[in-house]
Design an enzyme around this catalytic site. Structure first.
Site, PDB file in Angstrom:
ATOM      1  N   ASP A 121       0.828  -1.201   0.000  1.00 17.19           N
ATOM      2  CA  ASP A 121       0.000   0.000   0.000  1.00 17.19           C
ATOM      3  C   ASP A 121       0.864   1.253   0.000  1.00 17.19           C
ATOM      4  O   ASP A 121       2.030   1.218   0.402  1.00 17.19           O
ATOM      5  CB  ASP A 121      -0.903   0.030   1.239  1.00 17.19           C
ATOM      6  CG  ASP A 121      -1.919  -1.094   1.243  1.00 17.19           C
ATOM      7  OD1 ASP A 121      -2.204  -1.625   0.157  1.00 17.19           O
ATOM      8  OD2 ASP A 121      -2.410  -1.430   2.333  1.00 17.19           O
ATOM      9  N   ARG A 122       0.268   2.347  -0.385  1.00 16.06           N
ATOM     10  CA  ARG A 122       0.993   3.619  -0.475  1.00 16.06           C
ATOM     11  C   ARG A 122       1.754   3.946   0.807  1.00 16.06           C
ATOM     12  O   ARG A 122       2.910   4.364   0.770  1.00 16.06           O
ATOM     13  CB  ARG A 122       0.000   4.743  -0.798  1.00 16.06           C
ATOM     14  CG  ARG A 122       0.629   6.130  -0.855  1.00 16.06           C
ATOM     15  CD  ARG A 122      -0.439   7.192  -1.059  1.00 16.06           C
ATOM     16  NE  ARG A 122       0.114   8.532  -0.975  1.00 16.06           N
ATOM     17  CZ  ARG A 122      -0.620   9.633  -0.917  1.00 16.06           C
ATOM     18  NH1 ARG A 122      -1.942   9.541  -0.929  1.00 16.06           N
ATOM     19  NH2 ARG A 122      -0.043  10.813  -0.837  1.00 16.06           N
TER      20      ARG A 122
END
Length: 252
Positions: A121-122
């Protein structure tokens, strides 16, 4: 950013024009996997120095002219590297919103096109592997490989013993039952921190597990992936895998 003292990748020891199997040559050119290359060979779609070759196991040199659909194939050197991914970085090659991508961080590492193995994820940090070896990437990403992944999870409140014991037994999420391979408190005095080992590759699985139990993940760091760790690798830096590490991954 580049880690100082980066190691050379294992392909340096192989002589450039040593004979290799034709399916490997084709796969190394980025056309397809070795298994798919075998099918192309059997179907008579591959020419070597102007002659159709249908023999599986046929060997060629990199100096040979290998053609597919009228175009000469050029094998790429296999590249394997590890990034200690920072937060606020998306795991994609291009981002329509103009955000920083993991490719931005490793673009100077190699002339070959490399891609991340799996996703983070970011705002998830930690171990992220890159390669242009399609066969290995597919193997590591496939659920049947049971690749070990360990995460250091920071929560918005202490993780209770009751919830700890419940998670050890497994929980039922909207897309199925999930049970961690191992669970621990990395810092016994810090109950809002949890270490979880899991081999599932489902999207946002760690965050969803703790959300199911009523917790919010405030920080998530992958500290281990398929035998690889971020030891001595600063956040945002990368290094090539060692020959030993590549050999280990090939045996998985």
């Amino acid at each position: 950013m580049v880690q100082k003292g980066q190691r050379k990748d294992s392909s340096k020891k192989e002589n450039w024009d040593d004979p290799i199997r034709l399916n490997r040559y084709i796969a190394n050119s980025g056309v397809c996997s070795r298994r798919e290359a075998d099918k192309l060979i059997e179907q008579g779609k591959i020419k070597v120095n102007g002659e159709i070759v249908t023999e599986l196991g046929f060997k060629v040199k990199r100096s040979d002219d290998v053609e597919y659909e009228g175009k000469s194939l050029v094998p790429e050197k296999k590249v394997y590297l590890l990034l200690n991914k920072p937060k606020d970085t998306v795991t994609t090659s291009k981002d329509p919103q103009g955000r920083r991508t993991v490719i931005d961080l490793v673009k100077k590492a190699s002339k070959e096109r490399i891609y991340p193995v799996g996703r983070l994820d970011r705002n998830t940090t930690g171990v992220l592997m890159f390669t242009n070896d399609g066969d290995m990437a597919k193997k590591l990403a496939h659920p049947s490989s049971n690749v070990r992944k360990i995460y250091h999870v920071f929560l918005n409140k202490p993780f209770t013993k009751t919830d700890f014991d419940a998670l050890v037994q497994g929980v039922e999420l909207e897309d199925g039952f999930i049970k961690p391979d191992d669970l621990s408190y990395p810092e016994p005095s810090e109950k809002n921190q949890v270490g979880i080992e899991i081999h599932s590759g489902k999207n946002r699985i760690v965050r969803r597990i703790f959300a199911h139990l009523g917790y919010k993940v405030t920080k998530l760091d992958r500290v281990y992936f398929a035998g690889l760790t971020k030891k001595n690798l600063n956040r945002g830096h990368w290094r090539f895998l060692t020959e030993k590490e590549v050999s280990f991954l090939q045996m998985l």
